[in-house]
Scaffold this active site. Structure first.
Site, PDB file in Angstrom:
ATOM      1  CE  LYS A   1      -5.391  -4.620  -0.663  1.00  0.00           C
ATOM      2  NZ  LYS A   1      -5.726  -4.511   0.777  1.00  0.00           N
TER       3      LYS A   1
ATOM      4  NE  ARG B   1     -11.389   2.182  -3.063  1.00  0.00           N
ATOM      5  CZ  ARG B   1     -10.717   1.499  -2.150  1.00  0.00           C
ATOM      6  NH1 ARG B   1     -11.043   0.235  -1.910  1.00  0.00           N
ATOM      7  NH2 ARG B   1      -9.733   2.055  -1.465  1.00  0.00           N
TER       8      ARG B   1
ATOM      9  CG  HIS C   1      -1.720  -1.230   1.380  1.00  0.00           C
ATOM     10  ND1 HIS C   1      -1.169  -2.414   1.832  1.00  0.00           N
ATOM     11  CD2 HIS C   1      -3.022  -1.488   1.113  1.00  0.00           C
ATOM     12  CE1 HIS C   1      -2.111  -3.344   1.840  1.00  0.00           C
ATOM     13  NE2 HIS C   1      -3.231  -2.814   1.405  1.00  0.00           N
TER      14      HIS C   1
END
Length: 255
Positions: free
Chosen positions: A171, A214, A144
């Site tokens: 991810k 998203r 992230h």
């Protein structure tokens, strides 16, 4: 051919992107309250963001809450995540405790997935991933970046590295500074999906500017997205109910 990831009755990498909703209560009462509210909701996976839990440094208490949490959500797949402060989390813990916590929880049989951060280092990742896989727990290796959107090549490189390290689900979440950054994330996602990935991937551009990422995973190649129940756990999350409606609309149009 890309392999899919089966988690209980949910197949990640098949059909529309799956919806994951975080639980972010600070104490047992709030955590269980959130779990009760989600147990009959239209979602695919529940994430327990344990870094929000006030007693996260007591593994015995973490396990006690986890046991009760599982009893309320029944067969809904459960993702266990301790997000570090560096990557947007709530608390600072040592790498040793981070490793121990993830291994102890993997050993309970109560979680289906865990999240391990890429920048915890290869040694931590190898130990946790190997242990989790022996316990039949799937692993998300994540990164992230709350400051920027790296170049497309760097995003792809990080996702490839996660894949090499044994992630069932690589991810990455990045922060856009402008509209072009959102396009960079989407282009990197599509390139990874079409050329390099042999398993499902998860990507998103954060903040309100990045919210489109998203929603459009089925088009560009991201297999899972995060929606909020009430409070958000990351910038740009929208209500999982609204998310569900949009994903269904796009899926119907695409197919």
């Amino acid at each position: 051919m890309k392999r899919k990831v089966q988690v209980k009755n949910i197949t990640i990498g098949e059909g529309r992107p799956k919806i994951c909703v975080p639980i972010i209560g600070k104490n047992k009462k709030d955590i269980i309250k959130e779990a009760k509210e989600l147990k009959d909701a239209c979602l695919d996976i529940i994430e327990w963001r344990v870094d929000f839990f006030e007693n996260v440094e007591n593994i015995k208490e973490v396990k006690e809450v986890l046991y009760e949490l599982r009893s309320y959500i029944h067969d809904i797949p459960l993702l266990f995540t301790f997000r570090s402060v560096v990557e947007g989390g709530e608390k600072l813990i040592s790498r040793d405790y981070y490793t121990t916590l993830n291994k102890e929880i993997s050993n309970t049989g109560l979680v289906d997935l865990i999240d391990v951060e890429l920048f915890m280092g290869d040694e931590v990742i190898d130990e946790v991933v190997n242990f989790a896989h022996k316990k039949e727990v799937k692993v998300i290796i994540s990164n992230h970046d709350f400051n920027k959107t790296p170049k497309k090549e760097e995003i792809v490189s990080r996702l490839c590295r996660m894949q090499e390290l044994g992630a069932d689900l690589p991810k990455i979440a990045v922060m856009p500074q402008n509209e072009k950054d959102v396009l960079v994330l989407l282009e990197a996602t599509n390139e990874m999906f079409k050329i390099y990935a042999d398993r499902p991937i998860i990507t998103m551009s954060m903040s309100g500017m990045g919210v489109i990422s998203r929603l459009c995973g089925e088009i560009f190649g991201s297999a899972l997205t995060f929606g909020a129940a009430k409070s958000v756990s990351a910038p740009g999350q929208i209500s999982f109910k609204e998310l569900n409606s949009v994903l269904n609309l796009l899926h119907k149009s695409i197919n």
